[in-house]
Scaffold this motif. Sequence first.
Motif, PDB file in Angstrom:
ATOM      1  N   SER A 131       0.839  -1.205   0.000  1.00 59.03           N
ATOM      2  CA  SER A 131       0.000   0.000   0.000  1.00 59.03           C
ATOM      3  C   SER A 131       0.872   1.253   0.000  1.00 59.03           C
ATOM      4  O   SER A 131       0.567   2.229  -0.711  1.00 59.03           O
ATOM      5  N   ARG A 132       1.954   1.244   0.788  1.00 53.87           N
ATOM      6  CA  ARG A 132       2.850   2.405   0.841  1.00 53.87           C
ATOM      7  C   ARG A 132       3.538   2.618  -0.509  1.00 53.87           C
ATOM      8  O   ARG A 132       3.626   3.747  -1.007  1.00 53.87           O
ATOM      9  N   ILE A 133       4.001   1.520  -1.121  1.00 50.50           N
ATOM     10  CA  ILE A 133       4.695   1.635  -2.403  1.00 50.50           C
ATOM     11  C   ILE A 133       3.749   2.145  -3.489  1.00 50.50           C
ATOM     12  O   ILE A 133       4.118   2.994  -4.310  1.00 50.50           O
ATOM     13  N   ILE A 134       2.501   1.637  -3.490  1.00 51.46           N
ATOM     14  CA  ILE A 134       1.522   2.090  -4.485  1.00 51.46           C
ATOM     15  C   ILE A 134       1.234   3.578  -4.305  1.00 51.46           C
ATOM     16  O   ILE A 134       1.142   4.343  -5.286  1.00 51.46           O
ATOM     17  N   LYS A 135       1.110   4.021  -3.066  1.00 56.26           N
ATOM     18  CA  LYS A 135       0.855   5.437  -2.795  1.00 56.26           C
ATOM     19  C   LYS A 135       2.016   6.288  -3.284  1.00 56.26           C
ATOM     20  O   LYS A 135       1.814   7.324  -3.939  1.00 56.26           O
ATOM     21  N   GLU A 136       3.234   5.843  -2.986  1.00 58.02           N
ATOM     22  CA  GLU A 136       4.421   6.593  -3.421  1.00 58.02           C
ATOM     23  C   GLU A 136       4.512   6.609  -4.948  1.00 58.02           C
ATOM     24  O   GLU A 136       4.881   7.633  -5.537  1.00 58.02           O
ATOM     25  N   HIS A 137       4.167   5.495  -5.571  1.00 62.62           N
ATOM     26  CA  HIS A 137       4.203   5.423  -7.032  1.00 62.62           C
ATOM     27  C   HIS A 137       3.186   6.388  -7.641  1.00 62.62           C
ATOM     28  O   HIS A 137       3.499   7.099  -8.615  1.00 62.62           O
ATOM     29  N   ALA A 138       1.973   6.418  -7.072  1.00 63.89           N
ATOM     30  CA  ALA A 138       0.929   7.313  -7.570  1.00 63.89           C
ATOM     31  C   ALA A 138       1.351   8.774  -7.422  1.00 63.89           C
ATOM     32  O   ALA A 138       1.142   9.592  -8.326  1.00 63.89           O
ATOM     33  N   GLU A 139       1.961   9.121  -6.282  1.00 67.24           N
ATOM     34  CA  GLU A 139       2.418  10.493  -6.052  1.00 67.24           C
ATOM     35  C   GLU A 139       3.522  10.867  -7.036  1.00 67.24           C
ATOM     36  O   GLU A 139       3.550  11.984  -7.560  1.00 67.24           O
ATOM     37  N   PHE A 140       4.418   9.922  -7.312  1.00 69.07           N
ATOM     38  CA  PHE A 140       5.502  10.166  -8.266  1.00 69.07           C
ATOM     39  C   PHE A 140       4.954  10.409  -9.670  1.00 69.07           C
ATOM     40  O   PHE A 140       5.376  11.332 -10.378  1.00 69.07           O
ATOM     41  N   MET A 141       3.982   9.567 -10.091  1.00 70.61           N
ATOM     42  CA  MET A 141       3.417   9.698 -11.430  1.00 70.61           C
ATOM     43  C   MET A 141       2.641  11.013 -11.568  1.00 70.61           C
ATOM     44  O   MET A 141       2.688  11.665 -12.614  1.00 70.61           O
ATOM     45  N   THR A 142       1.943  11.426 -10.491  1.00 74.50           N
ATOM     46  CA  THR A 142       1.212  12.682 -10.512  1.00 74.50           C
ATOM     47  C   THR A 142       2.180  13.861 -10.658  1.00 74.50           C
ATOM     48  O   THR A 142       1.957  14.785 -11.456  1.00 74.50           O
ATOM     49  N   LYS A 143       3.263  13.813  -9.905  1.00 77.26           N
ATOM     50  CA  LYS A 143       4.280  14.875  -9.973  1.00 77.26           C
ATOM     51  C   LYS A 143       4.927  14.921 -11.354  1.00 77.26           C
ATOM     52  O   LYS A 143       5.148  15.992 -11.916  1.00 77.26           O
ATOM     53  N   LYS A 144       5.186  13.753 -11.909  1.00 80.76           N
ATOM     54  CA  LYS A 144       5.831  13.685 -13.213  1.00 80.76           C
ATOM     55  C   LYS A 144       4.946  14.271 -14.306  1.00 80.76           C
ATOM     56  O   LYS A 144       5.426  14.950 -15.239  1.00 80.76           O
ATOM     57  N   ARG A 145       3.631  14.034 -14.211  1.00 82.51           N
ATOM     58  CA  ARG A 145       2.712  14.550 -15.221  1.00 82.51           C
ATOM     59  C   ARG A 145       2.583  16.068 -15.173  1.00 82.51           C
ATOM     60  O   ARG A 145       2.233  16.713 -16.169  1.00 82.51           O
TER      61      ARG A 145
END
Length: 207
Positions: A191-205
Amino acid sequence: MRPTKKIHRNFFALIYLNSIVPLSTEVKGFLAEHVRSIQFSKGDVVYKEGDICTKLYLIKKGLVRGYFLNGGKDVTTWISTDNEIFTSITGFFTTQPVKENIQCLEDTDCLYLEYGDLEYGMRTFSEFGELYRKLLIDYYIHAENRAFMARIPSARKRWNYFTETNKLELIDRIPNKYLSSLLAMRPETLSRIIKEHAEFMTKKRTE
Protein backbone atom coordinates in the motif's frame (compact mmCIF):
# COMPACT_ATOMS: atom_id res chain seq x y z
CA MET A 1 -12.72 -30.75 -42.94
CA ARG A 2 -14.75 -27.64 -43.75
CA PRO A 3 -15.43 -24.72 -41.43
CA THR A 4 -18.96 -24.68 -40.11
CA LYS A 5 -21.15 -22.10 -38.44
CA LYS A 6 -19.43 -23.09 -35.20
CA ILE A 7 -16.55 -20.88 -36.34
CA HIS A 8 -18.69 -17.86 -35.47
CA ARG A 9 -19.15 -19.14 -31.91
CA ASN A 10 -15.36 -19.25 -31.51
CA PHE A 11 -14.56 -16.17 -33.55
CA PHE A 12 -12.43 -14.70 -30.75
CA ALA A 13 -10.28 -17.82 -30.52
CA LEU A 14 -9.78 -18.00 -34.28
CA ILE A 15 -8.85 -14.32 -34.63
CA TYR A 16 -6.49 -14.48 -31.63
CA LEU A 17 -4.80 -17.75 -32.59
CA ASN A 18 -4.57 -16.82 -36.27
CA SER A 19 -2.67 -13.67 -35.25
CA ILE A 20 -0.02 -15.92 -33.67
CA VAL A 21 0.24 -18.49 -36.48
CA PRO A 22 -1.65 -18.33 -39.80
CA LEU A 23 -4.16 -21.17 -39.62
CA SER A 24 -5.37 -23.34 -42.48
CA THR A 25 -9.06 -23.83 -43.20
CA GLU A 26 -8.77 -27.35 -41.74
CA VAL A 27 -7.32 -26.11 -38.43
CA LYS A 28 -9.94 -23.37 -38.17
CA GLY A 29 -12.61 -26.00 -38.68
CA PHE A 30 -11.04 -28.26 -36.05
CA LEU A 31 -10.85 -25.44 -33.50
CA ALA A 32 -14.41 -24.36 -34.25
CA GLU A 33 -15.51 -27.93 -33.58
CA HIS A 34 -13.54 -28.57 -30.39
CA VAL A 35 -12.93 -25.28 -28.59
CA ARG A 36 -15.54 -24.69 -25.90
CA SER A 37 -16.65 -21.61 -23.96
CA ILE A 38 -17.09 -21.39 -20.22
CA GLN A 39 -17.87 -18.55 -17.83
CA PHE A 40 -16.72 -18.41 -14.22
CA SER A 41 -17.98 -16.08 -11.52
CA LYS A 42 -15.73 -14.07 -9.27
CA GLY A 43 -14.46 -16.36 -6.50
CA ASP A 44 -15.04 -19.59 -8.42
CA VAL A 45 -12.34 -22.23 -7.97
CA VAL A 46 -11.47 -23.72 -11.37
CA TYR A 47 -9.32 -26.45 -9.83
CA LYS A 48 -8.43 -27.27 -6.27
CA GLU A 49 -5.41 -29.20 -5.04
CA GLY A 50 -5.87 -32.89 -5.79
CA ASP A 51 -8.17 -32.43 -8.80
CA ILE A 52 -7.34 -33.84 -12.24
CA CYS A 53 -6.81 -31.11 -14.85
CA THR A 54 -7.72 -31.92 -18.47
CA LYS A 55 -8.20 -28.43 -19.98
CA LEU A 56 -6.03 -25.68 -21.41
CA TYR A 57 -7.76 -22.30 -20.99
CA LEU A 58 -7.55 -19.02 -22.89
CA ILE A 59 -8.90 -16.00 -20.99
CA LYS A 60 -11.06 -13.75 -23.17
CA LYS A 61 -11.74 -11.37 -20.29
CA GLY A 62 -11.06 -11.83 -16.59
CA LEU A 63 -8.47 -12.46 -13.93
CA VAL A 64 -7.25 -15.79 -12.53
CA ARG A 65 -4.69 -16.71 -9.89
CA GLY A 66 -2.85 -19.84 -8.76
CA TYR A 67 -2.26 -20.34 -5.06
CA PHE A 68 -1.44 -22.90 -2.39
CA LEU A 69 -1.92 -23.09 1.36
CA ASN A 70 1.16 -23.30 3.56
CA GLY A 71 0.49 -23.70 7.26
CA GLY A 72 -2.87 -22.05 6.80
CA LYS A 73 -1.33 -19.15 4.86
CA ASP A 74 -2.66 -18.37 1.38
CA VAL A 75 0.28 -17.90 -1.04
CA THR A 76 -0.40 -16.54 -4.55
CA THR A 77 2.08 -17.92 -7.09
CA TRP A 78 0.84 -16.49 -10.41
CA ILE A 79 -1.85 -14.32 -11.94
CA SER A 80 -3.14 -14.46 -15.54
CA THR A 81 -5.43 -12.05 -17.33
CA ASP A 82 -6.98 -11.15 -20.71
CA ASN A 83 -5.58 -12.98 -23.77
CA GLU A 84 -3.38 -15.26 -21.67
CA ILE A 85 -3.50 -19.02 -21.28
CA PHE A 86 -3.56 -20.91 -18.01
CA THR A 87 -3.74 -24.44 -16.72
CA SER A 88 -2.11 -26.64 -14.11
CA ILE A 89 1.16 -27.55 -15.85
CA THR A 90 1.77 -30.69 -13.79
CA GLY A 91 -1.86 -31.76 -13.86
CA PHE A 92 -2.49 -31.08 -17.54
CA PHE A 93 0.63 -32.68 -18.99
CA THR A 94 1.08 -35.65 -16.64
CA THR A 95 -2.52 -36.36 -15.49
CA GLN A 96 -1.22 -36.21 -11.92
CA PRO A 97 -3.34 -34.49 -9.26
CA VAL A 98 -3.15 -30.70 -9.34
CA LYS A 99 -0.62 -29.27 -6.86
CA GLU A 100 -2.19 -25.84 -6.47
CA ASN A 101 -5.57 -24.15 -6.47
CA ILE A 102 -6.78 -21.99 -9.37
CA GLN A 103 -9.32 -19.27 -8.60
CA CYS A 104 -11.06 -16.50 -10.53
CA LEU A 105 -10.60 -13.01 -9.07
CA GLU A 106 -13.17 -11.51 -11.45
CA ASP A 107 -16.05 -12.78 -13.52
CA THR A 108 -14.00 -14.58 -16.16
CA ASP A 109 -14.93 -15.59 -19.70
CA CYS A 110 -12.75 -18.39 -21.09
CA LEU A 111 -12.29 -20.70 -24.02
CA TYR A 112 -10.75 -24.12 -23.47
CA LEU A 113 -9.43 -27.16 -25.30
CA GLU A 114 -9.39 -30.66 -23.85
CA TYR A 115 -6.03 -32.44 -23.60
CA GLY A 116 -7.12 -35.21 -25.99
CA ASP A 117 -8.15 -32.66 -28.62
CA LEU A 118 -4.84 -30.84 -28.21
CA GLU A 119 -2.92 -34.07 -28.73
CA TYR A 120 -4.97 -34.92 -31.82
CA GLY A 121 -4.43 -31.46 -33.28
CA MET A 122 -0.67 -31.70 -32.80
CA ARG A 123 -0.55 -35.11 -34.47
CA THR A 124 -2.73 -34.08 -37.38
CA PHE A 125 -1.92 -30.46 -38.32
CA SER A 126 1.63 -29.13 -38.73
CA GLU A 127 0.76 -25.52 -37.89
CA PHE A 128 -1.02 -26.69 -34.73
CA GLY A 129 2.31 -27.71 -33.24
CA GLU A 130 3.81 -24.33 -34.15
CA LEU A 131 0.87 -22.53 -32.56
CA TYR A 132 1.21 -24.61 -29.41
CA ARG A 133 4.96 -23.95 -29.28
CA LYS A 134 4.48 -20.19 -29.47
CA LEU A 135 1.78 -20.22 -26.80
CA LEU A 136 4.06 -22.21 -24.50
CA ILE A 137 6.96 -19.83 -25.14
CA ASP A 138 4.79 -16.92 -24.01
CA TYR A 139 3.60 -18.94 -21.00
CA TYR A 140 7.13 -19.79 -19.92
CA ILE A 141 8.36 -16.23 -20.40
CA HIS A 142 5.74 -15.20 -17.83
CA ALA A 143 6.85 -18.07 -15.58
CA GLU A 144 10.49 -17.01 -15.87
CA ASN A 145 9.57 -13.42 -15.01
CA ARG A 146 7.79 -14.64 -11.88
CA ALA A 147 10.73 -16.85 -10.86
CA PHE A 148 13.18 -13.99 -11.37
CA MET A 149 10.99 -11.54 -9.47
CA ALA A 150 10.69 -13.91 -6.51
CA ARG A 151 14.48 -13.85 -6.10
CA ILE A 152 14.83 -10.07 -5.99
CA PRO A 153 15.64 -9.27 -2.34
CA SER A 154 14.18 -5.74 -2.23
CA ALA A 155 10.41 -5.23 -1.99
CA ARG A 156 10.70 -1.97 -3.93
CA LYS A 157 12.71 -3.64 -6.70
CA ARG A 158 10.21 -6.52 -6.91
CA TRP A 159 7.48 -3.92 -7.38
CA ASN A 160 9.52 -2.15 -10.06
CA TYR A 161 10.09 -5.42 -11.89
CA PHE A 162 6.39 -6.30 -11.73
CA THR A 163 5.34 -2.94 -13.20
CA GLU A 164 7.96 -3.27 -15.95
CA THR A 165 6.79 -6.73 -17.03
CA ASN A 166 3.00 -6.43 -16.59
CA LYS A 167 0.15 -4.17 -17.61
CA LEU A 168 -0.21 -1.32 -15.09
CA GLU A 169 -4.00 -1.75 -15.08
CA LEU A 170 -3.48 -4.97 -13.12
CA ILE A 171 -2.53 -2.91 -10.08
CA ASP A 172 -6.14 -1.70 -9.83
CA ARG A 173 -7.66 -5.08 -10.72
CA ILE A 174 -5.76 -7.38 -8.35
CA PRO A 175 -6.83 -7.17 -4.68
CA ASN A 176 -3.93 -5.93 -2.55
CA LYS A 177 -3.84 -9.06 -0.41
CA TYR A 178 -3.20 -11.23 -3.48
CA LEU A 179 -0.81 -8.82 -5.17
CA SER A 180 1.22 -8.44 -1.97
CA SER A 181 1.36 -12.23 -1.66
CA LEU A 182 2.54 -12.54 -5.28
CA LEU A 183 5.23 -9.92 -4.61
CA ALA A 184 6.20 -11.53 -1.29
CA MET A 185 5.65 -8.42 0.82
CA ARG A 186 3.31 -7.30 3.58
CA PRO A 187 0.03 -5.67 2.44
CA GLU A 188 0.95 -2.45 4.27
CA THR A 189 4.30 -2.33 2.43
CA LEU A 190 2.53 -2.70 -0.89
CA SER A 191 0.00 0.00 0.00
CA ARG A 192 2.85 2.41 0.84
CA ILE A 193 4.70 1.63 -2.40
CA ILE A 194 1.52 2.09 -4.48
CA LYS A 195 0.86 5.44 -2.79
CA GLU A 196 4.42 6.59 -3.42
CA HIS A 197 4.20 5.42 -7.03
CA ALA A 198 0.93 7.31 -7.57
CA GLU A 199 2.42 10.49 -6.05
CA PHE A 200 5.50 10.17 -8.27
CA MET A 201 3.42 9.70 -11.43
CA THR A 202 1.21 12.68 -10.51
CA LYS A 203 4.28 14.88 -9.97
CA LYS A 204 5.83 13.69 -13.21
CA ARG A 205 2.71 14.55 -15.22
CA THR A 206 2.68 18.12 -13.84
CA GLU A 207 6.36 18.83 -14.59
